[in-house]
Design a protein around this motif. Structure first.
Motif, PDB file in Angstrom:
ATOM      1  N   PRO A  48      -4.780  -7.965 -12.111  1.00 35.65           N
ATOM      2  CA  PRO A  48      -3.433  -7.376 -12.104  1.00 35.65           C
ATOM      3  C   PRO A  48      -3.105  -6.844 -10.709  1.00 35.65           C
ATOM      4  O   PRO A  48      -3.948  -6.200 -10.074  1.00 35.65           O
ATOM      5  N   PRO A  49      -1.912  -7.135 -10.208  1.00 33.51           N
ATOM      6  CA  PRO A  49      -1.568  -6.714  -8.849  1.00 33.51           C
ATOM      7  C   PRO A  49      -1.364  -5.196  -8.760  1.00 33.51           C
ATOM      8  O   PRO A  49      -0.941  -4.551  -9.726  1.00 33.51           O
ATOM      9  N   ASP A  50      -1.680  -4.684  -7.612  1.00 34.45           N
ATOM     10  CA  ASP A  50      -1.483  -3.251  -7.362  1.00 34.45           C
ATOM     11  C   ASP A  50      -0.062  -3.074  -6.832  1.00 34.45           C
ATOM     12  O   ASP A  50       0.238  -3.452  -5.692  1.00 34.45           O
ATOM     13  N   LEU A  51       0.816  -2.549  -7.656  1.00 34.94           N
ATOM     14  CA  LEU A  51       2.229  -2.445  -7.292  1.00 34.94           C
ATOM     15  C   LEU A  51       2.566  -1.092  -6.658  1.00 34.94           C
ATOM     16  O   LEU A  51       3.726  -0.809  -6.390  1.00 34.94           O
ATOM     17  N   SER A  52       1.577  -0.255  -6.428  1.00 38.80           N
ATOM     18  CA  SER A  52       1.867   1.028  -5.787  1.00 38.80           C
ATOM     19  C   SER A  52       1.896   0.827  -4.278  1.00 38.80           C
ATOM     20  O   SER A  52       1.029   0.185  -3.695  1.00 38.80           O
ATOM     21  N   GLY A  53       2.926   1.262  -3.662  1.00 40.44           N
ATOM     22  CA  GLY A  53       3.023   1.133  -2.210  1.00 40.44           C
ATOM     23  C   GLY A  53       4.454   0.907  -1.792  1.00 40.44           C
ATOM     24  O   GLY A  53       5.391   0.925  -2.593  1.00 40.44           O
ATOM     25  N   ASP A  54       4.646   0.643  -0.516  1.00 38.71           N
ATOM     26  CA  ASP A  54       6.000   0.469  -0.001  1.00 38.71           C
ATOM     27  C   ASP A  54       6.467  -0.974  -0.142  1.00 38.71           C
ATOM     28  O   ASP A  54       5.749  -1.836  -0.649  1.00 38.71           O
ATOM     29  N   GLN A  55       7.657  -1.236   0.340  1.00 40.99           N
ATOM     30  CA  GLN A  55       8.273  -2.555   0.181  1.00 40.99           C
ATOM     31  C   GLN A  55       7.524  -3.612   0.989  1.00 40.99           C
ATOM     32  O   GLN A  55       7.416  -4.758   0.563  1.00 40.99           O
ATOM     33  N   ALA A  56       6.990  -3.296   2.080  1.00 40.24           N
ATOM     34  CA  ALA A  56       6.259  -4.268   2.907  1.00 40.24           C
ATOM     35  C   ALA A  56       5.004  -4.746   2.188  1.00 40.24           C
ATOM     36  O   ALA A  56       4.655  -5.935   2.207  1.00 40.24           O
ATOM     37  N   ALA A  57       4.314  -3.829   1.491  1.00 39.70           N
ATOM     38  CA  ALA A  57       3.111  -4.211   0.737  1.00 39.70           C
ATOM     39  C   ALA A  57       3.486  -5.125  -0.429  1.00 39.70           C
ATOM     40  O   ALA A  57       2.788  -6.102  -0.727  1.00 39.70           O
ATOM     41  N   LEU A  58       4.612  -4.827  -1.084  1.00 42.40           N
ATOM     42  CA  LEU A  58       5.060  -5.685  -2.193  1.00 42.40           C
ATOM     43  C   LEU A  58       5.461  -7.067  -1.687  1.00 42.40           C
ATOM     44  O   LEU A  58       5.187  -8.079  -2.350  1.00 42.40           O
ATOM     45  N   MET A  59       6.096  -7.142  -0.521  1.00 41.36           N
ATOM     46  CA  MET A  59       6.466  -8.438   0.047  1.00 41.36           C
ATOM     47  C   MET A  59       5.207  -9.249   0.384  1.00 41.36           C
ATOM     48  O   MET A  59       5.170 -10.466   0.173  1.00 41.36           O
ATOM     49  N   ASP A  60       4.184  -8.564   0.857  1.00 42.76           N
ATOM     50  CA  ASP A  60       2.916  -9.230   1.173  1.00 42.76           C
ATOM     51  C   ASP A  60       2.273  -9.789  -0.098  1.00 42.76           C
ATOM     52  O   ASP A  60       1.765 -10.923  -0.113  1.00 42.76           O
ATOM     53  N   ILE A  61       2.321  -9.013  -1.172  1.00 46.36           N
ATOM     54  CA  ILE A  61       1.773  -9.472  -2.470  1.00 46.36           C
ATOM     55  C   ILE A  61       2.546 -10.703  -2.954  1.00 46.36           C
ATOM     56  O   ILE A  61       1.949 -11.682  -3.436  1.00 46.36           O
ATOM     57  N   CYS A  62       3.870 -10.667  -2.820  1.00 45.03           N
ATOM     58  CA  CYS A  62       4.696 -11.808  -3.256  1.00 45.03           C
ATOM     59  C   CYS A  62       4.358 -13.056  -2.450  1.00 45.03           C
ATOM     60  O   CYS A  62       4.276 -14.164  -3.003  1.00 45.03           O
ATOM     61  N   LYS A  63       4.149 -12.930  -1.147  1.00 46.41           N
ATOM     62  CA  LYS A  63       3.797 -14.079  -0.312  1.00 46.41           C
ATOM     63  C   LYS A  63       2.456 -14.671  -0.735  1.00 46.41           C
ATOM     64  O   LYS A  63       2.302 -15.892  -0.808  1.00 46.41           O
ATOM     65  N   LYS A  64       1.493 -13.805  -1.056  1.00 42.43           N
ATOM     66  CA  LYS A  64       0.184 -14.286  -1.513  1.00 42.43           C
ATOM     67  C   LYS A  64       0.317 -15.040  -2.842  1.00 42.43           C
ATOM     68  O   LYS A  64      -0.317 -16.082  -3.050  1.00 42.43           O
TER      69      LYS A  64
END
Length: 172
Positions: A48-64
């Motif tokens: 399960p992805p770690d969704l805690s963090g700022d928008q840049a971290a979420l964008m990085d997760i989406c790219k992965k």
């Protein structure tokens, strides 16, 4: 059970229902095992992805995630190409097997055909060949044989001739 005794229909029905209940429970257990195996595989492969963090971290997760989707699509495409290739090879091998086994020839029917039509069929419509096979045959005259004189003759006459001979021997 001995050979003479047969199972009653109620007992047979009862045993059959018991067997069906056991088989149904086995199928249900197998379905549960498969579902548990799927959940374990998904939990192992897709954490399960770690969704805690700022928008840049979420964008990085989406790219992965997009990169992993692309890789999965490439693998799926490669697998499909491999399957279609092997399917084609299987079809070609089946055709080769049929060719090696040989095609059964149908029974030929007897066709009455004159020599002219046969030559025309073989040589094609362009060639007009007439061939009268009977014209080249030698003429043979039939000789009427006279029936040979009966070698044996009438048996009654032979008996009379032999009776005369018998008389000759008796008198001597």
């Amino acid at each position: 059970m001995s050979e003479g005794k047969k199972m009653t229909s109620s007992r047979r029905h009862h045993l059959k229902s018991l067997i069906l209940q056991i088989a149904a429970s086995w199928l249900e257990q197998e379905a549960n095992d498969i579902a548990a195996a799927k959940e374990a595989y998904i939990a192992e492969k897709c954490a399960p992805p770690d969704l805690s963090g700022d928008q840049a971290a979420l964008m990085d997760i989406c790219k992965k995630l997009y990169q992993s989707l692309d890789k999965i699509d490439e693998d799926r495409y490669d697998a499909e190409a491999k399957v279609t290739k092997t399917d084609k090879e299987i079809e070609e091998l089946k055709l080769k097997v049929v060719e090696l086994a040989g095609v059964k020839k149908p029974a030929l029917k007897k066709v009455r055909m004159s020599a002219d039509t046969m030559l025309q069929a073989l040589l094609g419509g362009k060639h007009k060949v007439t061939m009268d096979l009977r014209a080249n045959l030698k003429q043979v005259k039939k000789e009427v044989k006279e029936e040979a004189v009966e070698a044996v003759g009438d048996w009654r006459k032979n008996v009379e001739d032999k009776a005369d001979r018998k008389k000759m021997f008796e008198t001597s």
